[in-house]
Motif scaffolding. Structure first.
Motif, PDB file in Angstrom:
ATOM      1  N   TYR A 270     -12.520  -5.798  12.537  1.00 36.12           N
ATOM      2  CA  TYR A 270     -11.667  -5.700  11.397  1.00 36.12           C
ATOM      3  C   TYR A 270     -10.451  -6.465  11.494  1.00 36.12           C
ATOM      4  O   TYR A 270      -9.818  -5.753  12.225  1.00 36.12           O
ATOM      5  N   VAL A 271     -10.238  -7.475  10.430  1.00 33.41           N
ATOM      6  CA  VAL A 271      -8.849  -7.921  10.564  1.00 33.41           C
ATOM      7  C   VAL A 271      -7.927  -7.331   9.422  1.00 33.41           C
ATOM      8  O   VAL A 271      -8.229  -7.679   8.222  1.00 33.41           O
ATOM      9  N   PHE A 272      -7.095  -6.501   9.704  1.00 33.53           N
ATOM     10  CA  PHE A 272      -6.379  -5.770   8.647  1.00 33.53           C
ATOM     11  C   PHE A 272      -5.397  -6.794   7.820  1.00 33.53           C
ATOM     12  O   PHE A 272      -4.727  -7.740   8.470  1.00 33.53           O
ATOM     13  N   GLN A 273      -5.167  -6.356   6.568  1.00 27.89           N
ATOM     14  CA  GLN A 273      -4.160  -7.168   5.732  1.00 27.89           C
ATOM     15  C   GLN A 273      -2.849  -7.151   6.352  1.00 27.89           C
ATOM     16  O   GLN A 273      -1.971  -7.988   6.674  1.00 27.89           O
ATOM     17  N   ASP A 274      -2.425  -5.920   7.191  1.00 30.03           N
ATOM     18  CA  ASP A 274      -1.094  -5.867   7.965  1.00 30.03           C
ATOM     19  C   ASP A 274      -1.287  -5.855   9.251  1.00 30.03           C
ATOM     20  O   ASP A 274      -0.432  -5.406  10.042  1.00 30.03           O
ATOM     21  N   CYS A 275      -2.258  -6.614   9.722  1.00 32.04           N
ATOM     22  CA  CYS A 275      -2.194  -6.991  11.033  1.00 32.04           C
ATOM     23  C   CYS A 275      -2.765  -5.826  11.953  1.00 32.04           C
ATOM     24  O   CYS A 275      -3.786  -5.708  12.771  1.00 32.04           O
ATOM     25  N   ARG A 276      -1.642  -4.860  12.167  1.00 27.39           N
ATOM     26  CA  ARG A 276      -1.771  -3.545  12.865  1.00 27.39           C
ATOM     27  C   ARG A 276      -1.871  -3.797  14.301  1.00 27.39           C
ATOM     28  O   ARG A 276      -2.740  -3.298  15.024  1.00 27.39           O
ATOM     29  N   LEU A 277      -1.231  -4.609  14.741  1.00 26.85           N
ATOM     30  CA  LEU A 277      -1.046  -4.879  15.995  1.00 26.85           C
ATOM     31  C   LEU A 277      -0.283  -3.823  16.787  1.00 26.85           C
ATOM     32  O   LEU A 277       0.727  -3.254  16.004  1.00 26.85           O
ATOM     33  N   PHE A 278      -0.696  -3.595  18.051  1.00 26.53           N
ATOM     34  CA  PHE A 278       0.080  -2.262  18.663  1.00 26.53           C
ATOM     35  C   PHE A 278       1.316  -2.720  19.106  1.00 26.53           C
ATOM     36  O   PHE A 278       1.455  -3.774  20.081  1.00 26.53           O
TER      37      PHE A 278
END
Lengths: 228, 298
Positions: B80-88
């Motif tokens: 899942y590649v999120f719109q807001d990236c959600r990198l840790f």
């Protein structure tokens, strides 16, 4: 430089403070998680009871603990019969007293920081194939470290300043339960004890400042690592 | 291969869609905001649960309300590649990439992903020091490295300025080819869809309003009618996201390739990709002189 009695009181305060932090951390984090993430029956009641030590006079807490955990108290009798543990009038008892007083502070700051964790990051970790426990250890816990640090400092400070619950629960025994505030109180009751009291007050100030500086430096390092 | 047939009610909103995607195909899902696009891929990823329906990926049932199957998101192997990236934020790019790493039967090579997405220079940085396009590439890499069986992309270019879109778009097609992944690509931008997808469905108010082949189902057209020719890469243009190929027929513009200039390629020109124009138009369009020889009515 310090007299034997002063060294005793300082080391005892440090020992009680450190054990208080160590002892309240795991249950504090667990309780904060429960309150921040779970809905259950009686949650408000639990939250209320948890905050009692903040609003009750410490002497009352100490007295309740003496009733429950003293040698004749129900919990104390059970502890000494089954496990052979007795905390009344020991330094471990002083740890328990300050832990009870510090617990709500620990829970509040960890909970606050848990509620600020972006749960979308946890959802992302799940799509990457990690289970709940692993996500807590690798994502949630590292992100709430600042809150845990704040909680630890508050708990340590509360323990250093703890007086009422301690003196009521474990009394004022030199070398066993006479922490800095208790030593200061004792000295202030002694005729010609002014200079001794001043010295103990100065030690308390130095200890508190050292703890604050240590937390400030750690917080700055964390800030840098987490990027605010 | 992905089969979806789901219903989900959220307040007054009702999502009710059903469609299939072939392996090696990119399906674009577009529609106005609030139409249910993100809800749909959250259902596929298992982050939300359909009220009823069935989701099957590669023959594996992920959700089936009739038999009570509901595979947990961490077991679905959905990238899942999120719109807001959600990198840790507390991990370096390298740790982010490795987070979902698992050894599967379709193990995706770390070095391959890093070089494909051009991440080498970023590995030791933390997400807050990355630009929007860089974050998005890391997010794509992270999803890929969890060896997914399907890739979901939710408006991956929404937070990126238009000039940088060409940084990402060519990668998406490359992913499909390099890893043989079905991709569901959510977007509201028509130009992105045209560059990227073989098929598109339009969702309005939770329902499929139109299902249309963007390139008249390019894969099908390639195999049915068309011509093959040999071409050489002449240049890359990173601004437009195009590469220029030299061929016996003339210059061809294609979505940006990653081989170096001079590489010889075999190009298939699908019948449906050829469109007669009356006069020469300007812009990045390959215009070839041709003369009608025969016409067939079908």
């Amino acid at each position: 430089m310090l007299t034997a009695a002063e060294t005793d009181a300082l080391m005892l305060s440090l020992r009680v403070g450190i054990w208080c932090v160590v002892g309240t951390l795991p249950p504090g984090i667990a309780m904060a998680w429960l309150l921040a993430r779970r809905e259950f029956y009686g949650k408000n009641l639990l939250n209320g009871v948890l905050h009692l030590p903040l609003v009750l006079p410490p002497v009352a807490i100490g007295y309740l603990m003496l009733m429950a955990l003293g040698r004749n108290g129900p919990l104390g009798a059970w502890l000494s019969d089954t496990l052979g543990i007795s905390v009344a009038f020991t330094w471990q008892g002083a740890v328990v007293a300050s832990a009870v007083m510090a617990f709500p502070l620990m829970v509040r700051s960890v909970r606050l920081s848990l509620e600020c964790v972006d749960r979308r990051l946890e959802a992302a970790a799940r799509t990457l194939g990690r289970g709940s426990f692993r996500i807590f250890m690798t994502i949630t816990l590292p992100l709430i470290v600042p809150g845990i640090l704040t909680g630890a400092i508050l708990a340590f400070a509360r323990s250093l300043g703890e007086f009422g619950a301690t003196i009521t629960f474990v009394s004022n025994i030199e070398g066993e339960t006479r922490t800095l505030p208790l030593a200061l109180y004792t000295m202030a009751q002694t005729p010609d004890g002014e200079s001794g009291s001043m010295r103990l007050a100065a030690i308390s100030v130095a200890l508190a400042m050292a703890a604050l500086f240590a937390s400030e430096i750690t917080a700055r390092k964390l800030q840098h690592r987490l990027g605010g | 291969m992905l089969h979806v047939d789901v219903r989900r009610r959220l307040g007054a909103f009702q999502l009710d869609v059903s469609f299939s995607v072939d392996a090696h195909a990119i399906l674009a899902v577009h529609g106005p905001s609030g139409s249910g696009k993100t809800t749909l891929i959250n259902l596929l990823a298992g982050l939300d649960r359909p009220d009823s329906g069935r989701i099957v990926v590669d023959g594996r049932v992920l959700f089936d309300s009739k038999s009570g199957v509901d595979v947990k998101p961490e077991k679905r192997r959905v990238g899942y590649v999120f719109q807001d990236c959600r990198l840790f934020p507390h991990m370096t790019v390298a740790s982010n990439l490795r987070y979902g790493r698992r050894r599967g039967e379709r193990d995706i090579d770390f070095e391959q992903v890093v070089s494909l997405l051009d991440l080498q220079a970023l590995l030791r940085r933390r997400p807050r020091f990355l630009s929007g396009g860089e974050k998005q590439r890391v997010a794509i890499g992270r999803a890929l490295l969890s060896s997914p069986r399907i890739l979901l992309m939710d408006e991956p270019l929404a937070s990126i300025d238009p000039g940088r879109k060409s940084e990402i778009l060519p990668f998406v097609r490359l992913l499909r080819d390099a890893f043989a992944l079905p991709i569901v690509y959510v977007s509201h931008a028509a130009d992105e869809i045209a560059q990227v997808a073989e098929r598109a469905i339009r969702i309005e108010n939770g329902r499929i309003a139109a299902a249309d082949p963007v390139r008249s189902s390019a894969d099908q057209a390639y195999t049915e009618t068309g011509m093959r020719l040999i071409a050489v890469i002449e240049a890359h243009d990173s601004v437009s996201g195009l590469s220029v190929l030299g061929s016996p027929l003339g210059q061809l513009y294609v979505p940006r390739r990653f081989e170096p200039p001079g590489t010889v390629l075999q190009v298939t020109l699908g019948a449906s990709a050829v469109e007669p124009v009356a006069e020469v138009v300007s812009g990045a369009i390959s215009v070839l002189p041709a003369r009608m020889i025969t016409g067939t009515r079908t």
